[in-house]
Design a protein around this motif. Structure first.
Motif, mmCIF file in Angstrom:
data_model
loop_
_atom_site.group_PDB
_atom_site.id
_atom_site.type_symbol
_atom_site.label_atom_id
_atom_site.label_comp_id
_atom_site.label_asym_id
_atom_site.label_seq_id
_atom_site.Cartn_x
_atom_site.Cartn_y
_atom_site.Cartn_z
ATOM 1 N N GLU A 53 59.219 82.533 33.567
ATOM 2 C CA GLU A 53 59.373 83.478 32.454
ATOM 3 C C GLU A 53 59.976 82.785 31.242
ATOM 4 N N ILE A 54 60.940 81.893 31.485
ATOM 5 C CA ILE A 54 61.511 81.081 30.404
ATOM 6 C C ILE A 54 60.808 79.734 30.448
ATOM 7 N N ARG A 55 59.913 79.525 29.512
ATOM 8 C CA ARG A 55 59.099 78.315 29.511
ATOM 9 C C ARG A 55 59.787 77.153 28.835
ATOM 10 N N CYS A 56 60.755 77.458 27.967
ATOM 11 C CA CYS A 56 61.513 76.405 27.297
ATOM 12 C C CYS A 56 62.907 76.960 27.015
ATOM 13 N N PRO A 57 63.966 76.262 27.376
ATOM 14 C CA PRO A 57 65.319 76.811 27.178
ATOM 15 C C PRO A 57 65.722 76.757 25.714
ATOM 16 N N ASN A 58 66.717 77.552 25.348
ATOM 17 C CA ASN A 58 67.222 77.430 23.983
ATOM 18 C C ASN A 58 67.996 76.120 23.858
ATOM 19 N N TYR A 59 68.460 75.832 22.629
ATOM 20 C CA TYR A 59 69.035 74.518 22.373
ATOM 21 C C TYR A 59 70.318 74.282 23.161
ATOM 22 N N ALA A 60 71.134 75.337 23.330
ATOM 23 C CA ALA A 60 72.380 75.170 24.079
ATOM 24 C C ALA A 60 72.077 74.810 25.534
ATOM 25 N N TYR A 61 71.155 75.552 26.152
ATOM 26 C CA TYR A 61 70.788 75.250 27.532
ATOM 27 C C TYR A 61 70.133 73.874 27.648
ATOM 28 N N GLU A 62 69.332 73.511 26.663
ATOM 29 C CA GLU A 62 68.696 72.191 26.701
ATOM 30 C C GLU A 62 69.744 71.087 26.786
ATOM 31 N N ARG A 63 70.791 71.189 25.947
ATOM 32 C CA ARG A 63 71.831 70.171 25.975
ATOM 33 C C ARG A 63 72.537 70.128 27.337
ATOM 34 N N VAL A 64 72.763 71.309 27.907
ATOM 35 C CA VAL A 64 73.445 71.361 29.202
ATOM 36 C C VAL A 64 72.579 70.748 30.297
ATOM 37 N N PHE A 65 71.299 71.124 30.340
ATOM 38 C CA PHE A 65 70.410 70.610 31.391
ATOM 39 C C PHE A 65 70.251 69.087 31.287
ATOM 40 N N LEU A 66 70.138 68.575 30.061
ATOM 41 C CA LEU A 66 69.983 67.128 29.898
ATOM 42 C C LEU A 66 71.273 66.395 30.268
ATOM 43 N N HIS A 67 72.408 67.081 30.103
ATOM 44 C CA HIS A 67 73.673 66.504 30.550
ATOM 45 C C HIS A 67 73.759 66.501 32.079
ATOM 46 N N MET A 68 73.262 67.554 32.715
ATOM 47 C CA MET A 68 73.301 67.647 34.181
ATOM 48 C C MET A 68 72.391 66.619 34.836
ATOM 49 N N PHE A 69 71.263 66.303 34.177
ATOM 50 C CA PHE A 69 70.270 65.400 34.772
ATOM 51 C C PHE A 69 69.994 64.255 33.800
ATOM 52 N N PRO A 70 70.908 63.283 33.729
ATOM 53 C CA PRO A 70 70.778 62.183 32.754
ATOM 54 C C PRO A 70 69.455 61.438 32.929
ATOM 55 N N GLY A 71 68.863 61.108 31.815
ATOM 56 C CA GLY A 71 67.612 60.356 31.828
ATOM 57 C C GLY A 71 66.375 61.216 31.917
ATOM 58 N N ALA A 72 66.554 62.502 32.224
ATOM 59 C CA ALA A 72 65.397 63.406 32.322
ATOM 60 C C ALA A 72 65.131 64.042 30.963
ATOM 61 N N GLY A 73 63.873 64.365 30.720
ATOM 62 C CA GLY A 73 63.500 65.137 29.541
ATOM 63 C C GLY A 73 63.153 66.551 29.951
ATOM 64 N N LEU A 74 62.868 67.400 28.989
ATOM 65 C CA LEU A 74 62.515 68.783 29.312
ATOM 66 C C LEU A 74 61.277 68.852 30.199
ATOM 67 N N ALA A 75 60.321 67.977 29.949
ATOM 68 C CA ALA A 75 59.101 67.981 30.780
ATOM 69 C C ALA A 75 59.428 67.654 32.235
ATOM 70 N N ASP A 76 60.388 66.737 32.443
ATOM 71 C CA ASP A 76 60.785 66.387 33.811
ATOM 72 C C ASP A 76 61.432 67.568 34.528
ATOM 73 N N LEU A 77 62.016 68.480 33.760
ATOM 74 C CA LEU A 77 62.661 69.660 34.329
ATOM 75 C C LEU A 77 61.687 70.825 34.480
ATOM 76 N N GLY A 78 60.415 70.582 34.134
ATOM 77 C CA GLY A 78 59.390 71.602 34.327
ATOM 78 C C GLY A 78 59.180 72.529 33.151
ATOM 79 N N PHE A 79 59.768 72.192 31.976
ATOM 80 C CA PHE A 79 59.638 73.055 30.813
ATOM 81 C C PHE A 79 58.473 72.633 29.927
ATOM 82 N N SER A 80 57.967 73.586 29.157
ATOM 83 C CA SER A 80 56.899 73.323 28.198
ATOM 84 C C SER A 80 57.494 72.772 26.908
ATOM 85 N N PRO A 81 56.718 72.013 26.137
ATOM 86 C CA PRO A 81 57.209 71.560 24.828
ATOM 87 C C PRO A 81 57.596 72.756 23.958
#
Length: 480
Positions: A53-81
């Motif tokens: 349902e959430i295809r791309c996180p907002n900017y705050a969540y994006e920063r948190v997810f990238l902090h949780m999984f260093p080296g990963a991009g949004l695509a690696d986390l299964g999100f759409s551009p």
């Protein structure tokens, strides 16, 4: 045309591993705090991500997810551009700088270069809540509770029936298609009844039942059937105040994340309607909660934001209470000078007396409350003798009608006396708290008393008075 069909986010689900959605949400919140972000992540949000349902996180969540999984991009986390997402997941640059938005459908920027997260130095806007970031549409539908199962007005048939210590109260929110005076009055009455019962009995036995009229109030808001602006504004204010009252019950009963969610909801409701009084109240409680959960810097920020919201309201007592909230946060930071300055402002504002502009919910804020909040500041700074002096004064001033606060003040005094080395007086005061705990159900008070017991326990062998108190406390704990 972009397809609106959703697909499960299997990559994100794999990252969760064996943790439950709730456990993973807690890990997200912890990671957010590590980098100074504030997200209201819960199991429901994780479920929406994993369902696609959430295809791309907002900017705050994006920063948190990238902090949780260093080296990963949004695509690696299964999100759409971000540039490919239409609707709620992407907004214009102007919208992304707004502190709160109502649920809506907004087209994404046509260019691939999505705007970066708004900085603190961007165009002036109302202060951002420490509970709600500037990008909140995935986190919180402003007028829908996380736990609501229906948005129809039939939910307004819910009622609150409480019976504690021989005190019974019932508030019904009648179901009908058009919201009018009767429904708004019922919401306002529910707020008053909850506060009355809390003053006498504490939050532990009230919280779950009090959630019923809260769901009903937001269902009435969600129906959107009121045609009069004045009625709609009162309903928003009543629902927001109800959210704060239920949040306080959660706070007092130790359900701190629930309290945080309720306060955030009240703040969002205030922002939607531009209700400064409700906004100030939400910030006031959010600051208190942040202090109690060790988020001292957040406590200061929330108190300062509350003071900005309250400034035009003309209530010196409200400004005094918010200054005390700031003082508590500064004490938690070890900022003695800042704490003393805030206490000075609080005393000055309090000294200006009562005003017609004082909010109804501030009936508890008397000199006794001023004294106990100052006592808590000195105890946080480790000045135990000074803290005990103020707490002792608070217990002498307190109206016995406020049974929960009387127990709270004595629990604070017991702790301060124990740390100040006045162990036998602490034990005597502790007995008075136990006398009241037959009437008051408050996890917060029990936790405070347990802290005092931990200080007194090493001293118990040398004093009959202390031993008696420790034995009685242990027995009361067994029965609880």
């Amino acid at each position: 045309m972009v397809s609106t069909r959703t697909f499960p986010n299997l990559a994100f689900r794999r990252l969760r591993g064996q943790r439950s959605a709730g456990e993973f949400a807690a890990a997200v919140r912890r990671s957010a705090r590590e980098i100074g972000e504030q997200v209201a992540c819960d199991a429901r949000y994780i479920g929406r991500v994993e369902s696609g349902e959430i295809r791309c996180p907002n900017y705050a969540y994006e920063r948190v997810f990238l902090h949780m999984f260093p080296g990963a991009g949004l695509a690696d986390l299964g999100f759409s551009p971000r540039e490919s997402v239409r609707g709620r997941g992407a907004r214009s640059a102007a919208d992304s700088s707004s502190p709160v938005t109502t649920p809506s459908t907004v087209s994404a920027p046509s260019a691939p270069s999505a705007p970066s997260a708004p900085s603190e130095s961007s165009a002036p806007s109302p202060p951002t809540s420490p509970l709600l970031g500037s990008d909140t549409d995935e986190e919180c539908d402003v007028l829908r509770r996380v736990f609501m199962t229906s948005g129809s007005t039939t939910m307004a048939a819910a009622s609150l029936g409480l019976s504690l210590g021989g005190m019974a109260a019932a508030v019904s929110l009648p179901a009908q298609r058009r919201v009018g005076e009767a429904e708004v009055s019922a919401v306002e009455k529910a707020v008053r009844q909850i506060r009355l019962l809390d003053d006498r009995h504490g939050g532990d036995g009230l919280y779950r039942r009090a959630s019923q009229p809260l769901r009903a109030a937001y269902a009435l808001l969600d129906s959107g059937t009121s045609t009069r602006r004045g009625t709609a504004d009162r309903l928003h204010a009543g629902a927001g105040e109800l959210a704060i009252s239920v949040g306080w019950l959660a706070h007092d009963s130790g359900r701190l994340e629930d309290a945080r969610s309720h306060y955030a909801e009240a703040l969002a409701t205030a922002r939607v309607t531009g209700d400064r009084a409700l906004e100030a109240h939400a910030f006031c409680n959010a600051s208190f909660l942040a202090r109690d959960t060790g988020r001292s810097r957040e406590s200061v920020r929330a108190a300062e934001a509350g003071q900005r919201a309250a400034q035009p309201l003309g209530s010196p007592r409200l400004m005094a209470l918010l200054a005390l909230r700031e003082a508590g946060g500064r004490a938690g930071l070890g900022d003695r000078t800042g704490c003393e300055r805030a206490l000075g402002r609080a005393h000055t504002a309090f000294g200006r007396g009562l005003s017609a502009a004082d909010p109804e919910w501030m009936s508890f804020f008397r000199e006794a409350e001023l004294e106990i909040l100052e006592a808590q500041c000195w105890s946080a700074l480790g000045d135990w003798s000074r803290a005990a002096r103020h707490a002792r004064h608070a217990t002498r001033l307190q109206d016995p009608h406020f049974t929960r606060n009387l127990a709270l003040y004595r629990a604070e005094l017991t702790t301060d006396l124990a740390w100040a080395g006045l162990a036998e007086e602490a034990a005597a005061t502790g007995h008075q708290v136990l006398d009241l705990l037959d009437q008051v159900r408050s996890s917060r008070i029990r936790t405070m008393l347990a802290g005092a017991v931990a200080v007194l326990r090493p001293l118990g062998r040398g004093s009959v008075e202390i031993t008696d108190f420790l034995d009685r406390h242990a027995s009361a704990g067994t029965k609880a």
